[in-house]
Design an enzyme around this catalytic site. Structure first.
Site, PDB file in Angstrom:
ATOM      1  N   HIS A  27     -19.431 -26.599  27.508  1.00  0.00           N
ATOM      2  CA  HIS A  27     -20.189 -27.851  27.545  1.00  0.00           C
ATOM      3  C   HIS A  27     -19.845 -28.729  26.344  1.00  0.00           C
ATOM      4  O   HIS A  27     -19.616 -29.940  26.492  1.00  0.00           O
ATOM      5  CB  HIS A  27     -21.687 -27.526  27.554  1.00  0.00           C
ATOM      6  CG  HIS A  27     -22.576 -28.721  27.395  1.00  0.00           C
ATOM      7  ND1 HIS A  27     -23.113 -29.406  28.466  1.00  0.00           N
ATOM      8  CD2 HIS A  27     -23.030 -29.356  26.280  1.00  0.00           C
ATOM      9  CE1 HIS A  27     -23.850 -30.401  28.018  1.00  0.00           C
ATOM     10  NE2 HIS A  27     -23.816 -30.393  26.693  1.00  0.00           N
ATOM     11  N   GLU A  28     -19.801 -28.138  25.163  1.00  0.00           N
ATOM     12  CA  GLU A  28     -19.524 -28.917  23.955  1.00  0.00           C
ATOM     13  C   GLU A  28     -18.091 -29.437  23.939  1.00  0.00           C
ATOM     14  O   GLU A  28     -17.841 -30.574  23.536  1.00  0.00           O
ATOM     15  CB  GLU A  28     -19.807 -28.080  22.705  1.00  0.00           C
ATOM     16  CG  GLU A  28     -21.260 -27.633  22.571  1.00  0.00           C
ATOM     17  CD  GLU A  28     -22.254 -28.791  22.584  1.00  0.00           C
ATOM     18  OE1 GLU A  28     -21.887 -29.890  22.107  1.00  0.00           O
ATOM     19  OE2 GLU A  28     -23.377 -28.618  23.067  1.00  0.00           O
ATOM     20  N   GLU A  61     -24.706 -35.842  28.901  1.00  0.00           N
ATOM     21  CA  GLU A  61     -25.067 -34.434  28.947  1.00  0.00           C
ATOM     22  C   GLU A  61     -24.780 -33.847  30.331  1.00  0.00           C
ATOM     23  O   GLU A  61     -24.227 -32.749  30.460  1.00  0.00           O
ATOM     24  CB  GLU A  61     -26.548 -34.248  28.602  1.00  0.00           C
ATOM     25  CG  GLU A  61     -26.869 -34.434  27.126  1.00  0.00           C
ATOM     26  CD  GLU A  61     -26.296 -33.317  26.267  1.00  0.00           C
ATOM     27  OE1 GLU A  61     -26.062 -32.211  26.790  1.00  0.00           O
ATOM     28  OE2 GLU A  61     -26.063 -33.562  25.080  1.00  0.00           O
ATOM     29  N   HIS A 121     -17.696 -32.568  25.963  1.00  0.00           N
ATOM     30  CA  HIS A 121     -18.049 -33.824  25.294  1.00  0.00           C
ATOM     31  C   HIS A 121     -16.812 -34.446  24.647  1.00  0.00           C
ATOM     32  O   HIS A 121     -16.626 -35.666  24.670  1.00  0.00           O
ATOM     33  CB  HIS A 121     -19.109 -33.570  24.213  1.00  0.00           C
ATOM     34  CG  HIS A 121     -20.505 -33.468  24.726  1.00  0.00           C
ATOM     35  ND1 HIS A 121     -21.091 -34.438  25.515  1.00  0.00           N
ATOM     36  CD2 HIS A 121     -21.458 -32.507  24.545  1.00  0.00           C
ATOM     37  CE1 HIS A 121     -22.339 -34.084  25.796  1.00  0.00           C
ATOM     38  NE2 HIS A 121     -22.583 -32.924  25.221  1.00  0.00           N
TER      39      HIS A 121
END
Length: 261
Positions: free
Chosen positions: A125-126, A189, A129
């Site tokens: 997920h990070e 997100e 980004h």
């Protein structure tokens, strides 16, 4: 602001802002990959100086193993060659990734991400980004909101970085106090959830564990998460529902399963 300055900004936006995210969403992107990598690297070096780094060999080996398995399946980036992973000794239940290939994981996260698949969910997920240029998007929006940053295609040097530190750290998702992580917007997100889930699945981790992770997050928050409309994060329930729908669309990647536990 004079008409000339407005014209200059309009020209820069017109020349540089045409970009799409991995999910096809239109983005405002004003800075180059090299600019963002420079800012991310400077911020990460500052964090390593100001925050306590974990010396636990077992924990570091585990986190490095999971992160390495995920990053192996990330497309080669033009502005950096390798991903750097640092484990910070902190009770914070969080992690982050910065432009320039910098990944930070707080030891507190390991109390909630119970296994390698759940940790891979967060790391994927990070990283998403970064791949989706979310920091660039935030910095570009801050630029047009007159935060004082100068529109430039030249990477900020040390003196300029110090001058614009607060706005830069905020755009990168970091607080003025570097131990504080600021949330991205709900759209960003949700986008990182989708892209990150595919990343961890490509690496051989079990995407079904993403549901368990957010269930753990919900328990850890002890009901303290604000209503979705008052928060920049999707609610845990919305997140779980979106992840479930995304999983149904994932390809069946025929890859070996990592063994980091």
């Amino acid at each position: 602001m004079s008409w000339l300055k407005y014209s200059a900004i309009a020209l820069v936006v017109g020349l540089t802002a045409c970009s799409s995210s991995p999910t096809g969403r239109n983005q405002l992107i004003l800075f180059s990959d090299a600019d963002m990598s420079n800012l991310g690297s400077q911020s990460f070096e500052q964090m390593k100086q100001e925050l306590k780094i974990s010396k636990d060999v077992k924990v570091n080996k585990y986190v490095q193993c999971v992160a390495s398995a995920v990053t192996k399946h990330v497309p080669k980036q033009s502005s950096f060659d390798n991903w750097e992973v640092v484990v910070f000794d902190s009770e914070q239940v969080n992690a982050f990734a910065l432009p320039g290939g910098k990944i930070g994981v707080y030891t507190g996260l390991l109390n909630v991400a119970k296994n390698q698949d759940q940790l891979a969910t967060v790391i994927g997920h990070e990283i998403a980004h970064v791949l989706a240029d979310h920091s660039n998007e935030r910095l570009s929006q801050s630029q047009l909101a007159n935060t004082g940053l100068q529109i430039t295609s030249i990477a900020l040097g040390a003196s300029e970085y110090a001058q614009y530190r607060d706005a830069t750290m905020s755009a990168l998702g970091l607080g003025v106090q570097v131990g504080v992580l600021l949330p991205y917007g709900r759209t960003q997100e949700s986008e990182a959830d989708i892209v990150g889930l595919e990343l961890m699945a490509k690496a051989g981790f079990d995407p079904r564990q993403s549901i368990a992770l957010w269930q753990n997050m919900a328990k850890a928050s002890k009901g303290q998460q604000p209503p979705e409309l008052l928060s920049t994060h999707p609610s845990h329930g919305t997140r779980i529902q979106d992840l479930s729908e995304t999983m149904q669309k994932l390809r069946n990647y025929n890859v070996s399963r990592p063994n980091c536990n």
